[in-house]
Structures are given as C-alpha cells and as structure tokens.
Scaffold this motif. Structure first.
Motif, PDB file in Angstrom:
ATOM      1  N   UNK A  82     -11.505   7.702 -22.575  1.00 11.88           N
ATOM      2  CA  UNK A  82     -11.861   8.202 -23.975  1.00 11.88           C
ATOM      3  C   UNK A  82     -12.062   9.645 -24.125  1.00 11.88           C
ATOM      4  N   UNK A  83     -11.457  10.391 -23.150  1.00 15.03           N
ATOM      5  CA  UNK A  83     -11.555  11.644 -23.217  1.00 15.03           C
ATOM      6  C   UNK A  83     -10.671  12.619 -23.884  1.00 15.03           C
ATOM      7  N   UNK A  84     -11.247  13.523 -24.633  1.00 13.59           N
ATOM      8  CA  UNK A  84     -10.229  14.430 -25.478  1.00 13.59           C
ATOM      9  C   UNK A  84      -9.117  15.055 -24.687  1.00 13.59           C
ATOM     10  N   UNK A  85      -7.799  15.293 -25.050  1.00 13.89           N
ATOM     11  CA  UNK A  85      -6.794  15.874 -24.162  1.00 13.89           C
ATOM     12  C   UNK A  85      -7.120  17.232 -23.758  1.00 13.89           C
ATOM     13  N   UNK A  86      -7.868  17.913 -24.805  1.00 16.60           N
ATOM     14  CA  UNK A  86      -8.061  19.288 -24.530  1.00 16.60           C
ATOM     15  C   UNK A  86      -9.217  19.624 -23.532  1.00 16.60           C
ATOM     16  N   UNK A  87      -9.814  18.395 -23.163  1.00 18.86           N
ATOM     17  CA  UNK A  87     -10.894  18.566 -21.900  1.00 18.86           C
ATOM     18  C   UNK A  87     -10.368  17.967 -20.555  1.00 18.86           C
ATOM     19  N   UNK A  88      -9.249  17.614 -20.469  1.00 18.99           N
ATOM     20  CA  UNK A  88      -8.675  17.041 -19.192  1.00 18.99           C
ATOM     21  C   UNK A  88      -7.849  18.266 -18.427  1.00 18.99           C
ATOM     22  N   UNK A  89      -7.954  18.149 -17.175  1.00 19.88           N
ATOM     23  CA  UNK A  89      -7.210  18.705 -16.280  1.00 19.88           C
ATOM     24  C   UNK A  89      -6.767  17.917 -15.245  1.00 19.88           C
ATOM     25  N   UNK A  90      -5.305  18.266 -14.875  1.00 24.40           N
ATOM     26  CA  UNK A  90      -4.967  17.514 -13.639  1.00 24.40           C
ATOM     27  C   UNK A  90      -3.941  18.480 -12.962  1.00 24.40           C
ATOM     28  N   UNK A  91      -4.316  18.646 -11.481  1.00 26.04           N
ATOM     29  CA  UNK A  91      -3.764  19.535 -10.837  1.00 26.04           C
ATOM     30  C   UNK A  91      -2.908  18.921  -9.553  1.00 26.04           C
ATOM     31  N   UNK A  92      -1.900  19.238  -9.249  1.00 28.32           N
ATOM     32  CA  UNK A  92      -1.234  18.711  -8.065  1.00 28.32           C
ATOM     33  C   UNK A  92      -1.002  19.905  -7.026  1.00 28.32           C
ATOM     34  N   UNK A  93      -1.299  19.553  -5.927  1.00 24.64           N
ATOM     35  CA  UNK A  93      -1.140  20.402  -4.719  1.00 24.64           C
ATOM     36  C   UNK A  93      -0.299  19.926  -3.938  1.00 24.64           C
ATOM     37  N   UNK A 143       6.905  15.711 -10.441  1.00 27.70           N
ATOM     38  CA  UNK A 143       5.385  16.024 -10.402  1.00 27.70           C
ATOM     39  C   UNK A 143       4.989  16.292 -11.924  1.00 27.70           C
ATOM     40  N   UNK A 144       5.773  16.750 -12.765  1.00 26.83           N
ATOM     41  CA  UNK A 144       5.370  16.900 -14.384  1.00 26.83           C
ATOM     42  C   UNK A 144       5.063  15.616 -14.901  1.00 26.83           C
ATOM     43  N   UNK A 145       5.941  14.332 -14.485  1.00 25.35           N
ATOM     44  CA  UNK A 145       5.723  13.336 -15.019  1.00 25.35           C
ATOM     45  C   UNK A 145       4.443  12.616 -14.566  1.00 25.35           C
TER      46      UNK A 145
END
Length: 145
Positions: A33-44, A17-19
């Motif tokens: 082309x999004x800055x990494x500090x503005x991205x969110x990825x959640x796994x449920x 899941x981390x991968x």
C-alpha cells in the motif's frame, strides 16, 4: 520509501529488465500500500566473469549448466519497520514469482532479503523520516479539522 535493489547476471534484455522493474514496482505498491511516487526499484547487472558460483566465475559454469540454474538473483529490500509479517511474506513470494516469470531462473535460486529500517535511521533530503512522518501526520490532522 520502499526500495528494492535487484542484482542479476548481465545478459538479460533491457525489455526484460524493464518488465521486472515495472512488475516489482506494481507489486510493492499493491502489497505494501505504498504510493508509486515513493517507490524505487534498481537493477544492477553483474558481469558473469565477476559472479562466483561453485568456486568459479559464472561465465565458466554457464558453459555446462543453463543460466537459470547458475544465476542467483538477489533482492535487497528496505522497508520502514512496523509492517505486518504477512506483507513481508507476500512480497517475498510475489517478487520471486516475477523473477521466475521474466528471468527464467530456478525458483530455489532466488533470494529476497528485507531489511527493516527505523524511521530515525532513514534520511530523506537530509531529514530523518521520523521527523517528516510527524510533520505529515500533523498536516493531515490540520487539513481534516
């Protein structure tokens, strides 16, 4: 701002899941082309007893079918409106590829939904993104002047 919420059946290793989180984040940064500090990825992770497939809990269906044919990873993405359709299509394909690679799910079972959001309908710290965007653009213009 781009976010991705990935729903999967419980039972994948934390490392897997981390991968998924890492690779989906990198794809979003690259393709959008999004800055990494503005991205969110959640796994449920959903309990297989609480995930219905063929009218039965997935835990029961997996007794006779392999997990990859039962699980249907569902990805809900929220993107600020205005992005080109080519980006939408590429991110859908790339996220699907990532989930096939790491989860072993049959490609045809993966679903990706992109919800476009108007900047006036997305709040960041209590302020509409449209207002923040305007302030950022004005600050950049002043800095470049």
């Amino acid at each position: 701002m781009p976010v991705a919420h990935i729903n999967v059946l419980q039972g994948h290793s934390k490392e897997t899941l981390k991968k998924v989180i890492h690779d989906v984040s990198m794809a979003m940064a690259d393709i959008l082309s999004a800055p990494k500090d503005r991205l969110e990825v959640w796994v449920t992770e959903i309990d297989p007893d609480l995930w219905g497939v063929e009218g039965e809990p997935a835990s029961e269906v997996m007794k006779t079918k392999p997990r990859g044919q039962v699980e249907m990873p569902y990805v809900e993405m929220v993107l600020m409106e205005g992005r080109p359709l080519e980006q939408h299509h590429k991110i859908i394909t790339t996220i699907t590829d990532i989930l096939v690679q790491h989860l072993g799910t049959d490609r045809g079972r993966i679903r990706v939904h992109i919800a476009n959001c108007k900047p006036d309908n997305w709040g960041i710290g209590g302020t509409a993104a449209a207002i923040l965007r305007k302030a950022e653009i004005e600050a950049r213009a002043k800095a470049g002047a």
